[in-house]
Design a protein around this motif. Structure first.
Motif, mmCIF file in Angstrom:
data_model
loop_
_atom_site.group_PDB
_atom_site.id
_atom_site.type_symbol
_atom_site.label_atom_id
_atom_site.label_comp_id
_atom_site.label_asym_id
_atom_site.label_seq_id
_atom_site.Cartn_x
_atom_site.Cartn_y
_atom_site.Cartn_z
ATOM 1 N N HIS A 1 33.810 17.407 -17.504
ATOM 2 C CA HIS A 1 33.435 16.624 -18.688
ATOM 3 C C HIS A 1 33.529 15.119 -18.463
ATOM 4 O O HIS A 1 33.916 14.372 -19.344
ATOM 5 N N PRO B 1 35.460 27.297 -26.246
ATOM 6 C CA PRO B 1 34.939 26.867 -24.941
ATOM 7 C C PRO B 1 33.483 27.290 -24.702
ATOM 8 O O PRO B 1 33.050 28.353 -25.160
ATOM 9 N N ALA B 2 32.759 26.443 -23.957
ATOM 10 C CA ALA B 2 31.320 26.674 -23.723
ATOM 11 C C ALA B 2 31.072 28.042 -23.113
ATOM 12 O O ALA B 2 30.115 28.734 -23.482
ATOM 13 N N SER C 1 30.297 20.734 -17.194
ATOM 14 C CA SER C 1 31.243 21.744 -17.672
ATOM 15 C C SER C 1 31.685 22.689 -16.567
ATOM 16 O O SER C 1 32.392 23.663 -16.829
ATOM 17 N N TYR D 1 40.871 18.344 -25.353
ATOM 18 C CA TYR D 1 39.536 18.951 -25.499
ATOM 19 C C TYR D 1 39.062 19.552 -24.163
ATOM 20 O O TYR D 1 38.586 20.685 -24.111
ATOM 21 N N ASP E 1 38.336 23.473 -23.169
ATOM 22 C CA ASP E 1 37.007 23.934 -22.762
ATOM 23 C C ASP E 1 37.041 24.624 -21.403
ATOM 24 O O ASP E 1 36.201 25.467 -21.109
#
Ligand code: FAD
Length: 627
Positions: free
Chosen positions: A433, A298-299, A390, A80, A84
């Motif tokens: 994260h 992804p953000a 992030s 994850y 990201d």
């Protein structure tokens, strides 16, 4: 300067910072130090109860694996995080934090943190990795445990309201730190056998959206000002991911959290025309394959899609709170239960803000916002440096012995490339994260390793008295400068002989905003702008010699801004070096707008040479340990 007492403190482990990573370090170090008869000292620029990013509290713990219940695996988490961060992450570090994080969360609960539970006694998840808490007092609870641990070890182990400026060096080994009290005329010299940096990330490096009457309002409360980056750079440590800034999308103007809305309430964000920008740009997601085509998106790419609509004149962007609340209420079988559910959801929505961003609740109240009736604006904030969230910026640290590839392992776990200098939380890079629970966990890992280092390298630090005198004179100089010249003009703010810290900060923020791709440039820059930005930063650096402080508080402001300036320089140099756009939505290199996996799937690292004063920027390989 004459009336400044010099206070000398000798210790074994010096923990700098009193936030999540430092509290984790304190709890763990105290345990191991007791076994070996060692001393541990912690120094924070503020009061630990409410210092750092968690000061206001939080409404969710963002990293919990749930290993025992079989909810998720550590490997899943690594995948994850890698996705990201568009492929660029130190998987060994992420793995190591994730495998230990659940035990940290269980400690928080034992110490009194209320974690939401469902009817079966299981933690209530906000999203896959996030669990809901009643977190208004989160930081107080964690700080109390850290303080108890250090107090049990012995008296006088905690120094609050002491601002650390510089590292103390014994050749190539870091042996302490110097700083000053922000309340009394005291200059502090901490001598230690190992130093653990946990001074957080940096805010107000870029010009914020909130200026004028809103000055000081930001997503990341402005307590952390690049001190971790400055300290590690000045000690000569190799740094990583300095180009990876973080731009959160939050409720506009008061920066309220959106996590509960997107994840718990399953709300959708749209442009002003009601279009879901996550669905209307498949071509853009394709352009950033493979990351754009893999879930979760992804953000930075999610930001990018919203920003495309905004640039196309389709703003404002809205969180459709009213639709989400009504939909969840409609799921109930009858009218009575629908009404009850509606009330519950409204309460949760407000509490979410009251737990961590009270100003957003005030803004909603002040603007007659009823989330169940009308949508609320969201917007991309200004850029921040927060490697534990992030972002990814921080020092390049040695990986855990059992899993790190040889290229990532040169010494004690979480030690930087400088002997005796350990980093955790925002101070350690390429392991995004971590959030509050992971930062605390990394503090524990780093502290255990630092104690081992001390036991195996138990040498008294040698510090040259001349080094200390020189640092004292330089650090206190802004007070002398103000005293010397303040009478030369009628308005102390306007003086040809000095610059006050606020003006200095405005100048730094303008440079970063206009040349390094801030809000006013819609996060876009290029080689020429960056080079010009570096020229202007060099002049700002010259003028930093003329900073003036009227009080101890202003002296802190002076050094905060010097710290920010170094963070800014590391950032510009790294953005300039990486000739691609890997994180659109965080920044765009207009001259290299595409992803270039072949040439740039690597870390960008940098180092400032203590002996020559020169910067180097270079590549390091990305090595995957999880398929
Ligand atoms: P911090 O906890 O920020 O601590 C830094 C410490 O260093 C502070 O004590 C500060 O006073 C001290 N310090 C700074 N400079 C100096 C100096 N020069 N001298 C001495 N001391 C100094 N995580 C979650 O799990 N869930 C969330 O919902 C969540 N939301 C967040 C929302 C926001 C707005 C932010 C900013 C972060 C959020 N996080 C969340 C992430 C979490 O807060 C961070 O990951 C964590 O606090 C990082 O720990 P740290 O120790 O590196 O820094």
């Amino acid at each position: 300067m004459a009336n400044f007492e010099t206070v000398e403190v000798s210790t074994d482990l010096l923990i700098i910072g009193g936030g999540m990573s430092a509290c984790g370090a304190a709890v763990e170090a105290a345990y191991w130090a007791k076994k070996h008869g060692l001393k541990v000292t912690l120094v924070d620029k503020a009061a630990m109860d409410r210092s750092g990013a968690v000061a206001m509290g939080l409404s969710a713990i963002n990293l919990y694996i749930g290993q025992a219940a079989g909810d998720n695996t550590v490997e899943d988490y690594v995948r994850y995080v890698r996705q990201d961060l568009m492929g660029i992450t130190r998987e060994d570090l992420v793995y190591s934090i994730a495998r230990h994080v659940d035990s940290t969360v269980h400690l928080f609960e034992k110490w009194g943190l209320p974690i939401w539970k469902d009817e079966n006694g299981k933690y209530v998840h906000e999203g896959r990795w996030q669990i809901m808490i009643n977190g208004e007092s989160y930081k107080i609870i964690v700080a109390e445990a850290a303080k108890n641990a250090l107090n049990a070890l012995g008296p006088d182990n905690i120094y609050e309201r002491v601002f650390i400026v510089e590292p103390l060096m014994d050749g190539d080994r870091c042996v302490g730190a110097v700083g000053f009290s922000v309340r009394e005329n005291k200059f502090y010299v901490f001598k230690a056998k190992a130093v653990l940096v946990g001074m957080g990330g940096a805010v107000h490096v870029f010009r914020p959206r909130s200026t004028g009457e809103g000055l000081g309002r930001s997503w990341y409360p402005p307590f952390n000002t690049g001190s971790s980056a400055y300290f590690t750079l000045k000690a000569g440590a190799e740094m990583t991911c300095q180009e990876v800034r973080f731009i959160p999308v939050r409720f506009k103007d008061a920066y309220g959290p959106v996590g509960a809305w997107f994840l718990l309430f399953k709300s959708v964000a749209t442009n002003a025309l009601g279009e879901d920008y996550m669905k209307t740009h498949p071509d853009v997601l394709e352009q950033y394959a493979p990351y754009g085509l893999t879930k979760p998106i992804p953000a930075n790419l999610r930001n990018h899609l919203g920003l495309i609509d905004e640039r196309a004149g389709k703003g404002p962007i809205y969180m459709r709170t009213e639709e989400a609340i009504q939909r969840l209420a409609q799921e109930m079988p009858d009218e009575k239960q629908r009404k009850k559910k509606l009330k519950e959801l409204e309460a949760e929505a407000w509490e979410d803000f009251l737990d961590m961003t009270i100003s957003q609740a005030l803004l909603w109240a002040a603007t007659n916002t009823f989330p169940e009736e009308k949508p609320s604006e969201i917007a991309a904030c200004e850029p921040y440096f927060i490697g534990s969230h992030s972002g990814a910026s921080g020092a390049w640290v040695s990986g855990p012995e059992d899993i790190a590839p040889a290229e990532y392992q040169w010494g004690y776990t979480n030690m930087s490339t400088v002997k005796g200098l350990f980093c955790a939380g925002d101070a350690s890079g390429a392991s995004s994260h971590k959030f509050s629970s992971g930062s605390f966990t990394e503090g524990r890992i780093a502290a255990k390793s630092a104690i081992r280092f001390i036991v195996e390298n138990n040498e008294e630090p040698k510090v040259d008295a001349a080094q200390i005198e020189e640092l004292k004179a330089r650090i206190l100089k802004p007070l002398d400068t103000f005293e010397q010249y303040k009478g030369m003009t009628t308005d102390p703010d306007v003086n040809p002989n000095y610059i006050r810290p606020k003006q200095f900060m405005f100048r730094l923020q303008k440079i970063m905003d206009e040349y390094a791709g801030g809000v006013s440039k819609s996060f876009t820059t290029n080689k020429y702008l960056l080079e010009r930005g570096l020229e202007l930063l060099a002049m700002l650096k010259e003028d930093s010699e003329k900073l003036a402080a009227e009080s101890l508080h202003e002296l802190m402001r002076c050094w905060e801004n010097v710290h920010r300036m170094w963070q800014a320089e590391a950032h510009i140099r790294s953005v300039l070096f990486r000739e691609e756009t890997r994180w659109p939505g965080y920044y765009i290199r207009a001259d290299f707008p595409n992803l270039d996996e072949e040439n740039w799937k690597c870390f960008v690292n940098c180092r400032w040479d203590r002996n020559t004063g020169q910067w180097e920027v270079f590549k390091r390989p990305v090595i995957s340990i999880i398929d």
